[in-house]
Design a protein around this motif. Structure first.
Motif, PDB file in Angstrom:
ATOM      1  N   TRP A 116       4.525   4.346  14.561  1.00  0.00           N
ATOM      2  CA  TRP A 116       5.229   5.147  13.564  1.00  0.00           C
ATOM      3  C   TRP A 116       4.693   4.812  12.177  1.00  0.00           C
ATOM      4  CZ3 TRP A 116       7.621   8.553  16.298  1.00  0.00           C
ATOM      5  CH2 TRP A 116       8.355   9.547  15.628  1.00  0.00           C
ATOM      6  N   VAL A 117       4.301   5.840  11.445  1.00  0.00           N
ATOM      7  CA  VAL A 117       3.703   5.673  10.110  1.00  0.00           C
ATOM      8  C   VAL A 117       4.587   6.354   9.063  1.00  0.00           C
ATOM      9  CG1 VAL A 117       1.677   6.098   8.670  1.00  0.00           C
ATOM     10  CG2 VAL A 117       1.388   5.612  11.120  1.00  0.00           C
ATOM     11  N   ASN A 118       4.876   5.634   7.999  1.00  0.00           N
ATOM     12  CA  ASN A 118       5.664   6.177   6.895  1.00  0.00           C
ATOM     13  C   ASN A 118       4.872   6.082   5.612  1.00  0.00           C
ATOM     14  OD1 ASN A 118       8.734   6.461   7.880  1.00  0.00           O
ATOM     15  ND2 ASN A 118       7.833   4.654   8.810  1.00  0.00           N
ATOM     16  N   THR A 119       5.019   7.086   4.766  1.00  0.00           N
ATOM     17  CA  THR A 119       4.441   7.038   3.431  1.00  0.00           C
ATOM     18  C   THR A 119       5.423   7.680   2.456  1.00  0.00           C
ATOM     19  OG1 THR A 119       2.600   7.707   2.006  1.00  0.00           O
ATOM     20  CG2 THR A 119       3.106   9.170   3.860  1.00  0.00           C
ATOM     21  N   PRO A 120       5.874   6.931   1.441  1.00  0.00           N
ATOM     22  CA  PRO A 120       5.566   5.533   1.177  1.00  0.00           C
ATOM     23  C   PRO A 120       6.339   4.622   2.131  1.00  0.00           C
ATOM     24  CG  PRO A 120       7.194   6.298  -0.380  1.00  0.00           C
ATOM     25  CD  PRO A 120       6.787   7.502   0.440  1.00  0.00           C
ATOM     26  N   PRO A 121       6.065   3.301   2.105  1.00  0.00           N
ATOM     27  CA  PRO A 121       6.780   2.381   2.989  1.00  0.00           C
ATOM     28  C   PRO A 121       8.289   2.483   2.798  1.00  0.00           C
ATOM     29  CG  PRO A 121       4.900   1.283   2.009  1.00  0.00           C
ATOM     30  CD  PRO A 121       5.015   2.605   1.317  1.00  0.00           C
ATOM     31  N   THR A 122       9.023   2.394   3.916  1.00  0.00           N
ATOM     32  CA  THR A 122      10.481   2.520   3.867  1.00  0.00           C
ATOM     33  C   THR A 122      11.199   1.209   4.067  1.00  0.00           C
ATOM     34  OG1 THR A 122      10.583   2.995   6.235  1.00  0.00           O
ATOM     35  CG2 THR A 122      10.406   4.870   4.754  1.00  0.00           C
ATOM     36  N   TRP A 123      10.540   0.176   4.637  1.00  0.00           N
ATOM     37  CA  TRP A 123      11.231  -1.082   4.908  1.00  0.00           C
ATOM     38  C   TRP A 123      11.488  -1.836   3.627  1.00  0.00           C
ATOM     39  CZ3 TRP A 123      13.240  -0.328   9.208  1.00  0.00           C
ATOM     40  CH2 TRP A 123      12.552   0.109  10.333  1.00  0.00           C
ATOM     41  N   GLY A 174       0.806  -1.216   0.000  1.00  0.00           N
ATOM     42  CA  GLY A 174       0.000   0.000   0.000  1.00  0.00           C
ATOM     43  C   GLY A 174       0.838   1.265   0.000  1.00  0.00           C
ATOM     44  N   GLN A 175       0.184   2.380   0.262  1.00  0.00           N
ATOM     45  CA  GLN A 175       0.848   3.670   0.267  1.00  0.00           C
ATOM     46  C   GLN A 175       1.371   4.061   1.641  1.00  0.00           C
ATOM     47  OE1 GLN A 175       1.412   5.550  -2.629  1.00  0.00           O
ATOM     48  NE2 GLN A 175       0.775   3.565  -3.447  1.00  0.00           N
ATOM     49  N   ILE A 176       0.956   3.326   2.677  1.00  0.00           N
ATOM     50  CA  ILE A 176       1.433   3.634   4.025  1.00  0.00           C
ATOM     51  C   ILE A 176       1.980   2.373   4.686  1.00  0.00           C
ATOM     52  CG2 ILE A 176      -0.176   5.564   4.373  1.00  0.00           C
ATOM     53  CD1 ILE A 176      -1.837   3.698   6.152  1.00  0.00           C
ATOM     54  N   GLU A 177       2.844   2.621   5.660  1.00  0.00           N
ATOM     55  CA  GLU A 177       3.430   1.550   6.464  1.00  0.00           C
ATOM     56  C   GLU A 177       3.370   1.999   7.912  1.00  0.00           C
ATOM     57  OE1 GLU A 177       7.862   0.787   7.955  1.00  0.00           O
ATOM     58  OE2 GLU A 177       7.599   1.462   5.886  1.00  0.00           O
ATOM     59  N   ALA A 178       2.899   1.140   8.800  1.00  0.00           N
ATOM     60  CA  ALA A 178       2.806   1.484  10.218  1.00  0.00           C
ATOM     61  C   ALA A 178       3.510   0.417  11.049  1.00  0.00           C
ATOM     62  CB  ALA A 178       1.348   1.611  10.650  1.00  0.00           C
ATOM     63  N   ASN A 179       4.225   0.867  12.062  1.00  0.00           N
ATOM     64  CA  ASN A 179       4.964  -0.040  12.935  1.00  0.00           C
ATOM     65  C   ASN A 179       4.758   0.353  14.395  1.00  0.00           C
ATOM     66  OD1 ASN A 179       6.808  -1.725  11.050  1.00  0.00           O
ATOM     67  ND2 ASN A 179       7.030   0.370  10.315  1.00  0.00           N
ATOM     68  N   LEU A 180       4.759  -0.652  15.254  1.00  0.00           N
ATOM     69  CA  LEU A 180       4.812  -0.430  16.689  1.00  0.00           C
ATOM     70  C   LEU A 180       6.282  -0.515  17.073  1.00  0.00           C
ATOM     71  CD1 LEU A 180       3.316  -0.086  19.396  1.00  0.00           C
ATOM     72  CD2 LEU A 180       3.320  -2.576  19.580  1.00  0.00           C
ATOM     73  N   HIS A 215      15.148   9.735   3.681  1.00  0.00           N
ATOM     74  CA  HIS A 215      14.551   8.985   2.583  1.00  0.00           C
ATOM     75  C   HIS A 215      13.335   9.746   2.082  1.00  0.00           C
ATOM     76  CE1 HIS A 215      11.678   7.587   5.685  1.00  0.00           C
ATOM     77  NE2 HIS A 215      12.760   7.479   6.434  1.00  0.00           N
ATOM     78  N   ASN A 216      12.709   9.250   1.038  1.00  0.00           N
ATOM     79  CA  ASN A 216      11.549   9.915   0.460  1.00  0.00           C
ATOM     80  C   ASN A 216      10.331   9.775   1.376  1.00  0.00           C
ATOM     81  OD1 ASN A 216      12.933  10.660  -1.867  1.00  0.00           O
ATOM     82  ND2 ASN A 216      12.501   8.696  -2.861  1.00  0.00           N
ATOM     83  N   GLY A 217       9.385  10.712   1.227  1.00  0.00           N
ATOM     84  CA  GLY A 217       8.108  10.586   1.907  1.00  0.00           C
ATOM     85  C   GLY A 217       7.947  11.421   3.161  1.00  0.00           C
ATOM     86  N   GLU A 218       6.915  11.070   3.934  1.00  0.00           N
ATOM     87  CA  GLU A 218       6.584  11.733   5.188  1.00  0.00           C
ATOM     88  C   GLU A 218       6.495  10.706   6.300  1.00  0.00           C
ATOM     89  OE1 GLU A 218       3.970  15.736   4.420  1.00  0.00           O
ATOM     90  OE2 GLU A 218       2.894  13.856   4.603  1.00  0.00           O
TER      91      GLU A 218
END
Length: 199
Positions: A192-199, A118-124, A140-143
């Motif tokens: 923690w939420v990243n867009t786009p995913p960074t992993w 997807g367009q977002i990635e969330a991690n605990l 890196h790219n994104g927010e």
């Protein structure tokens, strides 16, 4: 006998390291980069990059993050994190990505999103007192968006400190160098939420 059984349960990381190394080498060559250029962009030594490309050793998670930033790809490209068929992530089924090497015992990541398609990635993210990523700033790219669930986290954005306590949240551009510190006397947890995913 129990010790022997436990020894057999330890997975052999060599095949995985070999695959990661081959992936790094392929991506580097696709971008027309030399070992030295990738090392400079990743803030790593050329020797470390060379060893990894040859499948030698057991690279730390921090090293993989730095290489991913240097190659401008998500870390999941190395870890072979695949898409999930379900939109739901059960609490007991989260994929855990632990940091290896430097301060590996001070932080852990659990994926809250089912995959990286997807367009977002969330991690605990859980970090112990003293956890500090200032030695390897992220860029890196994104927010990014984060909210502290417990404890304290200092977020440094381009060198400016933003102290966050339980309930505080923050959003910033990931293109700016940033790092994290747990300055408190207790463990801290955050989403923690990243867009786009960074992993």
């Amino acid at each position: 006998m129990r010790q022997a059984a436990d020894a057999r349960e330890v997975p052999d990381v060599a095949p995985m390291v070999a695959v990661i190394g081959a992936t790094v080498r392929c991506l580097r060559k696709d971008r027309g980069m030399t070992l030295d250029q990738l090392a400079e962009r990743s803030v790593l030594s050329a020797g470390v990059v060379s060893q990894l490309e040859r499948g030698i050793g057991n690279p730390s998670f921090a090293t993989l993050v730095q290489l991913a930033h240097g190659l401008d790809v998500p870390v999941g490209r190395f870890l072979m994190i695949t898409d999930s068929s379900s939109p739901v992530v059960r609490a007991g089924e989260r994929r855990r990505i632990d940091g290896h090497g430097m301060q590996s015992d001070r932080v852990s990541y659990e994926m809250l999103t089912p995959d990286l398609s997807g367009q977002i990635e969330a991690n605990l993210v859980s970090s112990e007192p003293g956890h500090d990523t200032s030695a390897t700033p992220f860029r890196h790219n994104g927010e990014e968006f984060g909210i502290v669930l417990s404890g304290q986290i200092d977020v440094f954005i381009d060198g400016v400190r933003h102290g966050l306590s339980t309930g505080d949240s923050i959003r910033f551009s990931s293109t700016v160098p940033h790092w994290f510190v747990n300055p408190g006397p207790q463990a801290a947890t955050a989403i923690w939420v990243n867009t786009p995913p960074t992993w």
